[in-house]
Design a protein around this motif. Structure first.
Motif, mmCIF file in Angstrom:
data_model
loop_
_atom_site.group_PDB
_atom_site.id
_atom_site.type_symbol
_atom_site.label_atom_id
_atom_site.label_comp_id
_atom_site.label_asym_id
_atom_site.label_seq_id
_atom_site.Cartn_x
_atom_site.Cartn_y
_atom_site.Cartn_z
ATOM 1 N N ARG A 152 0.856 -1.186 0.000
ATOM 2 C CA ARG A 152 0.000 0.000 0.000
ATOM 3 C C ARG A 152 0.898 1.244 0.000
ATOM 4 N N PRO A 153 1.213 1.759 -1.164
ATOM 5 C CA PRO A 153 2.184 2.859 -1.275
ATOM 6 C C PRO A 153 1.808 4.098 -0.471
ATOM 7 N N GLU A 154 0.510 4.272 -0.172
ATOM 8 C CA GLU A 154 0.116 5.462 0.596
ATOM 9 C C GLU A 154 0.711 5.459 2.009
ATOM 10 N N TYR A 155 1.165 4.288 2.473
ATOM 11 C CA TYR A 155 1.769 4.188 3.804
ATOM 12 C C TYR A 155 3.295 4.192 3.760
ATOM 13 N N GLU A 156 3.862 4.432 2.585
ATOM 14 C CA GLU A 156 5.330 4.407 2.487
ATOM 15 C C GLU A 156 5.927 5.565 3.289
ATOM 16 N N VAL A 157 6.948 5.250 4.063
ATOM 17 C CA VAL A 157 7.617 6.253 4.901
ATOM 18 C C VAL A 157 8.554 7.082 4.034
ATOM 19 N N LYS A 158 8.566 8.398 4.283
ATOM 20 C CA LYS A 158 9.376 9.331 3.504
ATOM 21 C C LYS A 158 10.295 10.129 4.426
ATOM 22 N N ALA A 159 11.400 10.599 3.857
ATOM 23 C CA ALA A 159 12.275 11.505 4.600
ATOM 24 C C ALA A 159 11.481 12.741 5.000
ATOM 25 N N GLY A 160 11.660 13.192 6.247
ATOM 26 C CA GLY A 160 10.921 14.341 6.761
ATOM 27 C C GLY A 160 9.723 13.959 7.605
ATOM 28 N N ASP A 161 9.311 12.689 7.538
ATOM 29 C CA ASP A 161 8.185 12.240 8.368
ATOM 30 C C ASP A 161 8.550 12.289 9.846
ATOM 31 N N VAL A 162 7.542 12.503 10.678
ATOM 32 C CA VAL A 162 7.676 12.353 12.125
ATOM 33 C C VAL A 162 6.776 11.198 12.544
#
Length: 423
Positions: free
Chosen positions: A277-287
């Protein structure tokens, strides 16, 4: 070894209870520790005393060889643990202790194991036939002193690192006006006006006398829910037990955020039969904020500086959704979540009956309040605390390098010694 060790075979009569005697266990690291034993001892038992060398016949090849420490004045072992007394005229105990950890000694010891696969043992005769480098006592002392001094310096560097981190965090708290008050004196002597005693507790009066009036927040307290759009959690399908391989999708585990920094290794590989589920992919800048764990790790928060692709948020971790042009910096929030006042709020709002898995709800987290400086001050504070952590990390790296170098020097000296006659 037979030139510097004498086998000790001192029987001890044990009928169930040990009395003053202490059973021991020898770790693969060579550490000798007391062993708690409730069952009755059977068979022959033998004595060992501080400074004696003992090993496990079956586990010596794995490193279970060590010296009895001073903290165990009267050790007792079975016949599976041969005991030897070093010759103090030829061998320093400290030198022997480190020699037992040397790579070439352990390799030689492994070759002495004999027997069927899985049950190989080292016999006392095999152990005594080992050859070791034997410098003179003065050279042994010099080698140990140099190594010990290096370890002491490494310990100092780690203490300095701890002090740098504590000072950096205290400066962060102080700038926000939430630093904990200084401890009260053990036997206070102070003067207070009677009208103050009527209004406030004696502790409040004493605190005012020691550190002045209670600290006020330097910046307005702001509710998290008024600063962000939402907290969203992810997806926790049944995954493999191993981390995601190259090019594979993985789902984060709680350990990815538990210690306040993002650890991408803490994930489980998504099975090939499940669609990511790509909508849950973690990205740089996330908290990311943990919503479940043992008490001290619920609410653990990490700012994602960088991350490999294809890592998904699990349902036990919230991701903060910030507002456009937010007055709250992600890195500042990650630090604010560690404040004592925030931790107190979190721990007061936990739910769940299991002592090993507590939870905090989204509304409870959104209700957290903390001082909120302007964006320029937020940036300065996170830069300062980041710099202090970087300085501390450099100290710890220096300490680790120093330990490795000192040990390499010690082992190199032993290899040099093997060019001379061995004992």
């Amino acid at each position: 070894m037979s030139d510097v060790l004498v086998q000790r075979s001192e029987p001890v009569r044990v009928h169930g209870a040990l009395g003053d005697w202490q059973a021991i266990t020898i770790k693969f690291s060579g550490e000798v520790l007391p062993r708690e034993r409730t069952e009755v001892f059977k068979g022959a038992m033998f004595a060992a005393y501080p400074g004696d060398l003992a090993f496990s016949k079956i586990d010596a090849r794995n490193g279970a060889v060590g010296l009895i420490p001073d903290s165990i004045p009267k050790a007792v072992v079975t016949s599976e643990y041969p005991v030897f007394t070093p010759n103090a005229d030829k061998l320093r105990a400290d030198f022997l202790h480190h020699l037992l950890r040397a790579e070439h000694f352990r390799a030689d010891l492994q070759r002495k194991a004999s027997g069927t696969s899985g049950r190989k043992r080292v016999t006392p005769e095999g152990f005594l036939s080992l050859e070791i480098p034997l410098p003179g006592l003065e050279e042994q002392d010099a080698l140990i002193n140099a190594y010990t001094e290096a370890l002491h310096r490494a310990d100092q560097l780690e203490q300095e690192a701890d002090a740098i981190e504590r000072a950096g965090w205290k400066a962060f708290e102080t700038a926000l006006g939430v630093a904990p008050p200084p401890p009260l004196p053990d036997r206070p002597v102070f003067v207070a006006r009677f009208k103050d005693v009527e209004r406030w507790s004696h502790e409040s009066i004493l605190r005012n006398a020691v550190s002045g009036p209670d600290q006020q927040h330097s910046w307005p307290l702001t509710r998290l829910g008024d600063l962000v759009v939402d907290l969203e959690n992810g997806w926790s399908p049944k995954c493999h037990d191993h981390p995601a391989g190259e090019g594979k999708w993985g789902v984060l585990k709680l350990g990815a955020v538990s210690f306040g920094t993002f650890d991408a290794v803490e994930n489980k590989e998504l099975p090939a039969n499940l669609k990511p589920r790509p909508e849950y992919e973690v990205k740089a800048g996330d908290v990311l904020i943990s919503r479940a764990n043992v008490v001290r790790y619920v609410g653990a928060c990490a700012h994602v500086e960088a991350t490999p692709p294809r890592l998904l948020l699990c349902d036990k971790i919230f991701r903060v959704r910030f507002r456009p042009n937010s007055p709250l910096l992600p890195r500042f929030l990650a630090e604010a979540m560690k404040l004592r006042v925030v931790r107190e709020h979190i721990e007061s709002r936990l739910t769940g009956t299991s002592p090993t898995m507590k939870n905090i709800s989204k509304p409870a987290l959104l209700d957290i309040r903390f001082p909120l400086p302007d964006l320029i001050e937020q940036q300065r504070l996170v830069d300062d605390i980041g710099a202090s952590r970087a300085d501390a990390a450099n100290k710890r790296t220096e300490a680790a390098t120093l330990r490795q170098s000192a040990w390499a020097t010690f082992e190199a000296a032993l290899f040099t010694a093997t060019e001379e006659p061995s004992a």
